[in-house]
Design a protein around this motif. Structure first.
Motif, PDB file in Angstrom:
ATOM      1  N   LEU A   1     -21.033 -53.949  94.111  1.00 60.06           N
ATOM      2  CA  LEU A   1     -20.870 -52.811  92.526  1.00 60.06           C
ATOM      3  C   LEU A   1     -22.009 -53.588  91.984  1.00 60.06           C
ATOM      4  O   LEU A   1     -23.064 -54.912  92.371  1.00 60.06           O
ATOM      5  CB  LEU A   1     -19.696 -53.537  92.423  1.00 60.06           C
ATOM      6  CG  LEU A   1     -19.099 -52.570  91.429  1.00 60.06           C
ATOM      7  CD1 LEU A   1     -18.874 -51.297  92.088  1.00 60.06           C
ATOM      8  CD2 LEU A   1     -17.199 -52.901  90.764  1.00 60.06           C
ATOM      9  N   ARG A   2     -22.887 -52.762  90.703  1.00 58.61           N
ATOM     10  CA  ARG A   2     -24.130 -53.739  90.210  1.00 58.61           C
ATOM     11  C   ARG A   2     -23.499 -52.591  88.956  1.00 58.61           C
ATOM     12  O   ARG A   2     -22.689 -51.682  88.077  1.00 58.61           O
ATOM     13  CB  ARG A   2     -24.813 -51.916  90.473  1.00 58.61           C
ATOM     14  CG  ARG A   2     -25.914 -52.598  89.569  1.00 58.61           C
ATOM     15  CD  ARG A   2     -27.575 -51.902  89.257  1.00 58.61           C
ATOM     16  NE  ARG A   2     -28.860 -52.559  89.429  1.00 58.61           N
ATOM     17  CZ  ARG A   2     -29.453 -51.749  88.199  1.00 58.61           C
ATOM     18  NH1 ARG A   2     -29.530 -50.600  88.377  1.00 58.61           N
ATOM     19  NH2 ARG A   2     -30.982 -52.079  87.748  1.00 58.61           N
ATOM     20  N   LEU A   3     -23.069 -54.414  88.230  1.00 60.21           N
ATOM     21  CA  LEU A   3     -22.434 -53.823  87.087  1.00 60.21           C
ATOM     22  C   LEU A   3     -24.162 -54.201  85.872  1.00 60.21           C
ATOM     23  O   LEU A   3     -25.323 -54.481  86.029  1.00 60.21           O
ATOM     24  CB  LEU A   3     -21.938 -55.833  86.025  1.00 60.21           C
ATOM     25  CG  LEU A   3     -21.179 -55.703  87.076  1.00 60.21           C
ATOM     26  CD1 LEU A   3     -20.118 -57.412  86.397  1.00 60.21           C
ATOM     27  CD2 LEU A   3     -20.238 -54.289  87.235  1.00 60.21           C
ATOM     28  N   SER A   4     -24.200 -53.741  84.708  1.00 61.64           N
ATOM     29  CA  SER A   4     -25.325 -53.674  83.781  1.00 61.64           C
ATOM     30  C   SER A   4     -24.672 -53.460  81.955  1.00 61.64           C
ATOM     31  O   SER A   4     -23.610 -53.630  81.964  1.00 61.64           O
ATOM     32  CB  SER A   4     -25.385 -51.797  83.522  1.00 61.64           C
ATOM     33  OG  SER A   4     -25.813 -51.234  84.899  1.00 61.64           O
ATOM     34  N   CYS A   5     -25.734 -54.384  81.412  1.00 59.74           N
ATOM     35  CA  CYS A   5     -25.114 -54.669  80.037  1.00 59.74           C
ATOM     36  C   CYS A   5     -26.519 -54.771  79.163  1.00 59.74           C
ATOM     37  O   CYS A   5     -27.650 -55.284  79.575  1.00 59.74           O
ATOM     38  CB  CYS A   5     -24.810 -56.334  80.301  1.00 59.74           C
ATOM     39  SG  CYS A   5     -25.498 -57.392  78.515  1.00 59.74           S
ATOM     40  N   THR A   6     -26.558 -53.895  78.539  1.00 61.90           N
ATOM     41  CA  THR A   6     -27.240 -53.256  77.759  1.00 61.90           C
ATOM     42  C   THR A   6     -26.791 -53.880  75.868  1.00 61.90           C
ATOM     43  O   THR A   6     -26.014 -54.103  75.053  1.00 61.90           O
ATOM     44  CB  THR A   6     -27.349 -51.654  77.062  1.00 61.90           C
ATOM     45  OG1 THR A   6     -27.279 -51.004  78.592  1.00 61.90           O
ATOM     46  CG2 THR A   6     -27.927 -51.514  75.942  1.00 61.90           C
ATOM     47  N   ALA A   7     -28.532 -54.713  75.845  1.00 64.79           N
ATOM     48  CA  ALA A   7     -27.922 -55.941  74.591  1.00 64.79           C
ATOM     49  C   ALA A   7     -28.841 -54.829  73.944  1.00 64.79           C
ATOM     50  O   ALA A   7     -29.975 -54.198  73.685  1.00 64.79           O
ATOM     51  CB  ALA A   7     -29.347 -56.591  74.908  1.00 64.79           C
ATOM     52  N   SER A   8     -28.288 -55.171  72.147  1.00 67.40           N
ATOM     53  CA  SER A   8     -29.382 -53.951  70.729  1.00 67.40           C
ATOM     54  C   SER A   8     -29.085 -55.596  69.908  1.00 67.40           C
ATOM     55  O   SER A   8     -28.408 -55.985  70.122  1.00 67.40           O
ATOM     56  CB  SER A   8     -28.298 -52.869  70.164  1.00 67.40           C
ATOM     57  OG  SER A   8     -27.065 -53.238  70.015  1.00 67.40           O
ATOM     58  N   GLY A   9     -29.520 -55.487  68.794  1.00 71.49           N
ATOM     59  CA  GLY A   9     -29.745 -56.278  67.492  1.00 71.49           C
ATOM     60  C   GLY A   9     -30.903 -56.859  68.021  1.00 71.49           C
ATOM     61  O   GLY A   9     -31.995 -56.226  67.711  1.00 71.49           O
ATOM     62  N   ARG A  10     -31.591 -57.563  66.413  1.00 65.66           N
ATOM     63  CA  ARG A  10     -32.741 -58.437  66.344  1.00 65.66           C
ATOM     64  C   ARG A  10     -32.919 -59.361  67.406  1.00 65.66           C
ATOM     65  O   ARG A  10     -32.269 -60.268  68.385  1.00 65.66           O
ATOM     66  CB  ARG A  10     -32.510 -59.049  65.185  1.00 65.66           C
ATOM     67  CG  ARG A  10     -31.569 -60.185  64.534  1.00 65.66           C
ATOM     68  CD  ARG A  10     -31.318 -61.046  63.546  1.00 65.66           C
ATOM     69  NE  ARG A  10     -33.050 -61.410  63.154  1.00 65.66           N
ATOM     70  CZ  ARG A  10     -33.120 -61.958  61.962  1.00 65.66           C
ATOM     71  NH1 ARG A  10     -31.882 -61.689  61.740  1.00 65.66           N
ATOM     72  NH2 ARG A  10     -34.129 -62.499  62.039  1.00 65.66           N
ATOM     73  N   THR A  11     -33.956 -59.054  68.097  1.00 68.34           N
ATOM     74  CA  THR A  11     -34.987 -59.703  68.962  1.00 68.34           C
ATOM     75  C   THR A  11     -34.484 -60.429  70.452  1.00 68.34           C
ATOM     76  O   THR A  11     -34.011 -61.306  70.810  1.00 68.34           O
ATOM     77  CB  THR A  11     -35.465 -61.095  68.136  1.00 68.34           C
ATOM     78  OG1 THR A  11     -35.806 -60.927  66.359  1.00 68.34           O
ATOM     79  CG2 THR A  11     -36.787 -62.167  68.295  1.00 68.34           C
TER      80      THR A  11
ATOM     81  N   ALA B   1     -38.033 -53.034  79.349  1.00 69.18           N
ATOM     82  CA  ALA B   1     -37.795 -52.207  78.351  1.00 69.18           C
ATOM     83  C   ALA B   1     -36.426 -51.792  77.708  1.00 69.18           C
ATOM     84  O   ALA B   1     -36.206 -50.530  76.764  1.00 69.18           O
ATOM     85  CB  ALA B   1     -38.718 -51.287  79.305  1.00 69.18           C
ATOM     86  N   LYS B   2     -35.746 -51.563  78.704  1.00 66.01           N
ATOM     87  CA  LYS B   2     -34.787 -51.119  78.199  1.00 66.01           C
ATOM     88  C   LYS B   2     -33.193 -52.347  77.125  1.00 66.01           C
ATOM     89  O   LYS B   2     -32.357 -51.233  77.604  1.00 66.01           O
ATOM     90  CB  LYS B   2     -33.790 -50.402  79.348  1.00 66.01           C
ATOM     91  CG  LYS B   2     -34.260 -49.322  80.209  1.00 66.01           C
ATOM     92  CD  LYS B   2     -33.434 -48.739  81.793  1.00 66.01           C
ATOM     93  CE  LYS B   2     -34.434 -48.091  82.275  1.00 66.01           C
ATOM     94  NZ  LYS B   2     -33.937 -47.131  83.419  1.00 66.01           N
TER      95      LYS B   2
END
Length: 122
Positions: free
Chosen positions: A18-28, A75-76
Motif C-alpha cells: 500500500l502507498r500512503l500520500s501526504c500533501t503539505a501546504s502552508g508557509r515554507t 515539487a508536489k
C-alpha cells in the motif's frame, strides 16, 4: 501554519503493499522535516519513518526497516510511505507529521494530519 492531508489508506491482505500520500501546504514547507506515525487500537501512537525535506536523510523504526520506504516530491509538496510485505500488526491509523527539526519530528512534531486507516487482513 502547515496543513497536512493523508490519502491512500485502505484494506489489504497480509503480504500485500500500500502507498500512503501526504500533501503539505502552508508557509515554507520546504524547510520542514516530515514523518509518518501510526496508532493501533488500544496502543500509543508510534513513530514509523521520517525524512528531511531538503536533504533526503531518512530514519525508520526497527519494526518497519526493510519493508517501508519514505520518500518525497518537493515539487508536489508531497511525502509518501510505500509499505510492502504488510503484516496484520501494521494495522493502524497512519498520521503524517511535520516539524522544522528532523529529530524532533520523530518524537513531538508541531503539525499533524488527520490520519488514514490501514487495515491488513491475515
Amino acid at each position: 501554519q502547515v496543513q497536512l492531508v493523508e490519502t491512500g489508506g485502505g484494506l489489504v491482505q497480509a503480504g500485500g503493499s500500500l502507498r500512503l500520500s501526504c500533501t503539505a501546504s502552508g508557509r515554507t514547507v520546504s524547510d520542514y522535516a516530515m514523518a509518518w506515525f501510526r496508532q493501533a487500537p488500544g496502543k500509543e501512537r508510534e513513530f514509523v519513518a521520517a525524512i528531511r525535506w531538503s536533504g533526503g536523510n531518512t530514519h525508520y523504526a526497527d519494526s518497519v526497516k526493510g519493508r517501508f520506504t519514505i520518500s518525497r516530491d518537493n515539487a508536489k509538496n508531497a511525502v509518501y510511505l510505500q509499505m510492502n510485505s504488510l503484516k496484520s500488526e501494521d494495522t493502524a491509523v497512519y498520521y503524517c507529521a511535520a516539524d522544522p527539526d528532523l529529530w524532533v519530528v520523530t518524537t513531538t512534531p508541531d503539525y499533524w494530519g488527520q490520519g488514514t486507516q490501514v487495515t491488513v487482513s491475515s
